[in-house]
Design a protein around this motif. Structure first.
Motif, PDB file in Angstrom:
ATOM      1  N   LYS A  44      86.562  28.887  35.467  1.00  0.00           N
ATOM      2  CA  LYS A  44      85.363  28.131  35.853  1.00  0.00           C
ATOM      3  C   LYS A  44      84.090  28.912  35.516  1.00  0.00           C
ATOM      4  O   LYS A  44      83.192  28.399  34.852  1.00  0.00           O
ATOM      5  CB  LYS A  44      85.393  27.809  37.358  1.00  0.00           C
ATOM      6  CG  LYS A  44      86.613  27.030  37.812  1.00  0.00           C
ATOM      7  CD  LYS A  44      86.572  26.726  39.311  1.00  0.00           C
ATOM      8  CE  LYS A  44      86.580  27.944  40.226  1.00  0.00           C
ATOM      9  NZ  LYS A  44      87.848  28.718  40.179  1.00  0.00           N
ATOM     10  N   THR A  45      84.027  30.148  35.978  1.00  0.00           N
ATOM     11  CA  THR A  45      82.823  30.954  35.761  1.00  0.00           C
ATOM     12  C   THR A  45      82.610  31.218  34.275  1.00  0.00           C
ATOM     13  O   THR A  45      81.488  31.126  33.772  1.00  0.00           O
ATOM     14  CB  THR A  45      82.918  32.283  36.538  1.00  0.00           C
ATOM     15  OG1 THR A  45      83.005  31.977  37.927  1.00  0.00           O
ATOM     16  CG2 THR A  45      81.693  33.162  36.312  1.00  0.00           C
ATOM     17  N   THR A  46      83.689  31.497  33.566  1.00  0.00           N
ATOM     18  CA  THR A  46      83.575  31.756  32.127  1.00  0.00           C
ATOM     19  C   THR A  46      83.020  30.526  31.411  1.00  0.00           C
ATOM     20  O   THR A  46      82.174  30.640  30.519  1.00  0.00           O
ATOM     21  CB  THR A  46      84.952  32.151  31.552  1.00  0.00           C
ATOM     22  OG1 THR A  46      85.480  33.208  32.356  1.00  0.00           O
ATOM     23  CG2 THR A  46      84.832  32.632  30.124  1.00  0.00           C
ATOM     24  N   GLY A  84      74.487  32.303  40.979  1.00  0.00           N
ATOM     25  CA  GLY A  84      75.717  33.071  40.812  1.00  0.00           C
ATOM     26  C   GLY A  84      76.590  33.041  42.042  1.00  0.00           C
ATOM     27  O   GLY A  84      76.185  32.574  43.101  1.00  0.00           O
ATOM     28  N   GLN A  85      77.807  33.522  41.891  1.00  0.00           N
ATOM     29  CA  GLN A  85      78.689  33.653  43.043  1.00  0.00           C
ATOM     30  C   GLN A  85      78.139  34.725  43.971  1.00  0.00           C
ATOM     31  O   GLN A  85      78.413  34.763  45.135  1.00  0.00           O
ATOM     32  CB  GLN A  85      80.075  34.067  42.578  1.00  0.00           C
ATOM     33  CG  GLN A  85      81.036  32.923  42.506  1.00  0.00           C
ATOM     34  CD  GLN A  85      82.226  33.280  41.647  1.00  0.00           C
ATOM     35  OE1 GLN A  85      82.128  33.439  40.436  1.00  0.00           O
ATOM     36  NE2 GLN A  85      83.346  33.442  42.274  1.00  0.00           N
ATOM     37  N   PHE A  86      77.358  35.627  43.410  1.00  0.00           N
ATOM     38  CA  PHE A  86      76.773  36.699  44.210  1.00  0.00           C
ATOM     39  C   PHE A  86      75.272  36.670  44.013  1.00  0.00           C
ATOM     40  O   PHE A  86      74.786  36.625  42.899  1.00  0.00           O
ATOM     41  CB  PHE A  86      77.351  38.038  43.783  1.00  0.00           C
ATOM     42  CG  PHE A  86      78.830  38.053  43.817  1.00  0.00           C
ATOM     43  CD1 PHE A  86      79.500  38.185  45.016  1.00  0.00           C
ATOM     44  CD2 PHE A  86      79.569  37.865  42.667  1.00  0.00           C
ATOM     45  CE1 PHE A  86      80.880  38.145  45.066  1.00  0.00           C
ATOM     46  CE2 PHE A  86      80.951  37.830  42.703  1.00  0.00           C
ATOM     47  CZ  PHE A  86      81.608  37.976  43.905  1.00  0.00           C
ATOM     48  N   LEU A 160      75.905  25.626  39.810  1.00  0.00           N
ATOM     49  CA  LEU A 160      76.165  26.299  41.077  1.00  0.00           C
ATOM     50  C   LEU A 160      77.603  26.819  41.041  1.00  0.00           C
ATOM     51  O   LEU A 160      78.542  26.032  41.017  1.00  0.00           O
ATOM     52  CB  LEU A 160      76.013  25.323  42.247  1.00  0.00           C
ATOM     53  CG  LEU A 160      74.665  24.614  42.367  1.00  0.00           C
ATOM     54  CD1 LEU A 160      74.711  23.576  43.475  1.00  0.00           C
ATOM     55  CD2 LEU A 160      73.575  25.626  42.635  1.00  0.00           C
ATOM     56  N   ASP A 161      77.737  28.127  41.003  1.00  0.00           N
ATOM     57  CA  ASP A 161      79.077  28.692  40.892  1.00  0.00           C
ATOM     58  C   ASP A 161      79.611  29.024  42.283  1.00  0.00           C
ATOM     59  O   ASP A 161      79.155  29.961  42.924  1.00  0.00           O
ATOM     60  CB  ASP A 161      79.029  29.942  40.007  1.00  0.00           C
ATOM     61  CG  ASP A 161      80.415  30.335  39.503  1.00  0.00           C
ATOM     62  OD1 ASP A 161      81.390  29.640  39.846  1.00  0.00           O
ATOM     63  OD2 ASP A 161      80.516  31.345  38.782  1.00  0.00           O
ATOM     64  N   GLU A 162      80.539  28.228  42.738  1.00  0.00           N
ATOM     65  CA  GLU A 162      81.130  28.361  44.077  1.00  0.00           C
ATOM     66  C   GLU A 162      80.070  28.562  45.157  1.00  0.00           C
ATOM     67  O   GLU A 162      80.049  29.574  45.834  1.00  0.00           O
ATOM     68  CB  GLU A 162      82.158  29.508  44.087  1.00  0.00           C
ATOM     69  CG  GLU A 162      83.285  29.241  43.104  1.00  0.00           C
ATOM     70  CD  GLU A 162      84.523  30.078  43.358  1.00  0.00           C
ATOM     71  OE1 GLU A 162      84.669  30.609  44.474  1.00  0.00           O
ATOM     72  OE2 GLU A 162      85.353  30.163  42.440  1.00  0.00           O
ATOM     73  N   PRO A 163      79.187  27.552  45.321  1.00  0.00           N
ATOM     74  CA  PRO A 163      78.078  27.724  46.263  1.00  0.00           C
ATOM     75  C   PRO A 163      78.513  27.885  47.714  1.00  0.00           C
ATOM     76  O   PRO A 163      77.741  28.382  48.515  1.00  0.00           O
ATOM     77  CB  PRO A 163      77.259  26.439  46.081  1.00  0.00           C
ATOM     78  CG  PRO A 163      78.210  25.443  45.519  1.00  0.00           C
ATOM     79  CD  PRO A 163      79.150  26.226  44.665  1.00  0.00           C
TER      80      PRO A 163
HETATM   81 MG   LIG Z   1      84.436  32.141  39.281  1.00  0.00          MG
END
Ligand SMILES: [Mg+2]
Ligand SMILES: Nc1ncnc2c1ncn2[C@@H]1O[C@H](COP(=O)(O)OP(=O)(O)O)[C@@H](O)[C@H]1O
Length: 316
Positions: A44-46, A84-86, A160-163
Motif C-alpha cells: 500500500k505505502t509503496t 504519512g504513517q508517522f 492518507l496512509d493508514e490515518p
Molecule cells: Mg504502509
C-alpha cells in the motif's frame, strides 16, 4: 481534460527480488474516496509513494489529474497532499508553530498562514491545544495535526496512509468525520487501511491489494456481497466430523469453508437465514456442535474469500 484523479497502469516496484508492487492498475474518479485495503506488507505505502512522486516506478505509469508522475513531477506535487504513517512534525514546537511553518513553506504571508492555521486547528478540534508543545500531544492529536498540515495547501488530491492505525475507537470515529468533510469540500482522497470496517465506512470504491497485486476493485457493497457481510464460525464436537461438516456448509452456502488448526470452521455468509438450514442439515447427519458464532469477517477471511489463500502475512 480528465475526470480521473488517479490513473495507474501496471505499476511495479521491486526491492531486490521482492516485487512489492506487482502490476497495479487504478482508476479513481475526481471527488471520490478510494480505500486501499490490505494487510501489512501488501504494498500500500509503496503504491502511494509512487503516485505521490516520492519513489520511481520500475515499470508502468501513473497520472494524477492527467499529469504524468514521472515526467511532470513538479505539476503533480502541486496537486497533492500526503500524510504519512508517522507524523513529520517538529516535537519541540507547538501545534500553531508547526502549522505556521508549513504555511510559510507553502508561500503564505505571515498573516494568511496564521489565519489558515487557526481555521485548521478549529476544524480538527485542536484550538485548545494550539499552544502546547507536540511532546504533550496524544497519538490521535498528532494524527489530526499531521492531517491539518497536509491540508494547508488545499490540495485537490490527498493521500492518507493508514490515518487511523493505532488510534482508539473514539478518535478513529472523529478522524472518519474529518475525512468525510474533506471530500465534501471537493477533494479526492485515497486512503490506505488494514481495517475492513474503515474502508466500508469511508470509501466510495475499495481496492484490495495482496502481495503487490490488486485482488479486488469494487464498491463497499459489491465487496461485501462477494465476501459475505457476516462470517459464520462453527466448532464441531468430534474432530472426525470436521470434513463432513465443512462439505455440508459448502453445499448450503455455495462458498469455500476455511478450517483452522483447532478444527474451527469459518465461512462468509451473505444470507444469515441459511443458518437454520445448516444447523438442521448437521443435526440430520448426527454432527454435534460445541460452538456457533456469527460475526463480521476479518481481513484474513476477506482475503481467503477473494484469493483462496490463507497466508496473508509476508514473513520476512
Ligand atoms: Mg504502509
Ligand atoms: N524501502 C524499502 N526497501 C526494501 N523493501 C521495502 C521498502 N519499502 C517497502 N519494502 C517491502 O515492500 C513490501 C511492501 O511494503 P509496503 O508498501 O510498506 O506495504 P504496506 O504499506 O501495505 O504495509 C514489503 O515486503 C516491505 O518489506
Amino acid at each position: 481534460m480528465t475526470n480521473l484523479a488517479i490513473q495507474a497502469n501496471g505499476l511495479v516496484k521491486t526491492f531486490g527480488n521482492n516485487r512489492a508492487v506487482d502490476g497495479v492498475d487504478l482508476k479513481i474518479p475526481t471527488g471520490s474516496i478510494c480505500g486501499v485495503l490490505g494487510p501489512n506488507g501488501a504494498g500500500k505505502t509503496t503504491t502511494i509513494n509512487m503516485l505521490a512522486t516520492l519513489s520511481k516506478p520500475d515499470a508502468g505509469s501513473a497520472k494524477i489529474f492527467g499529469y504524468d508522475v514521472m515526467k511532470e513531477t513538479q505539476k503533480v506535487r502541486q496537486l497533492i497532499g500526503l500524510t504519512g504513517q508517522f507524523a513529520s512534525i517538529d516535537e519541540t514546537l507547538t501545534a500553531m508553530e508547526n502549522l505556521m511553518i508549513f504555511g510559510r513553506l507553502h508561500g503564505y504571508s505571515r498573516k494568511d498562514a496564521k489565519r489558515k492555521a487557526n481555521e485548521l486547528l478549529e476544524e480538527f478540534a485542536l484550538t485548545e491545544a494550539a499552544n502546547k508543545a507536540l511532546s504533550q500531544f496524544s497519538g490521535g492529536m498528532r494524527r489530526r495535526l499531521d492531517l491539518a498540515a497536509s491540508l494547508l495547501s488545499n490540495p485537490p488530491l490527498i493521500f492518507l496512509d493508514e490515518p487511523t492505525t493505532g488510534l482508539d475507537p473514539r478518535t478513529r470515529t472523529q478522524m472518519w468525520s474529518t475525512i468525510r468533510n474533506l471530500v465534501k469540500n471537493g477533494s479526492t482522497v485515497m486512503l490506505t487501511t488494514q481495517y475492513l470496517d474503515e474502508a466500508d465506512q469511508l470509501a466510495d470504491s475499495i481496492v484490495v491489494i495482496d502481495k503487490g497485486r490488486v485482488v479486488a476493485n469494487d464498491t463497499p457493497d459489491g465487496l461485501k456481497k462477494s465476501v459475505g457481510e457476516t462470517s459464520l464460525q462453527i466448532t464441531v464436537k468430534s474432530a472426525d466430523s470436521v470434513l463432513d461438516a465443512a462439505q455440508i456448509i459448502e453445499r448450503i452456502l455455495k462458498t469455500k469453508v476455511q478450517i483452522s488448526e483447532s478444527s474451527e470452521l469459518t465461512a462468509p455468509m451473505n444470507n444469515t437465514n441459511k443458518l437454520t438450514d445448516i444447523l438442521t442439515a448437521l443435526k440430520e447427519v448426527g454432527i454435534t456442535l460445541t460452538n456457533v458464532n456469527l460475526r463480521q469477517p476479518t481481513l484474513d477471511e476477506v482475503f481467503f474469500a477473494l484469493t483462496g489463500n490463507t497466508e496473508v502475512k509476508e514473513e520476512n
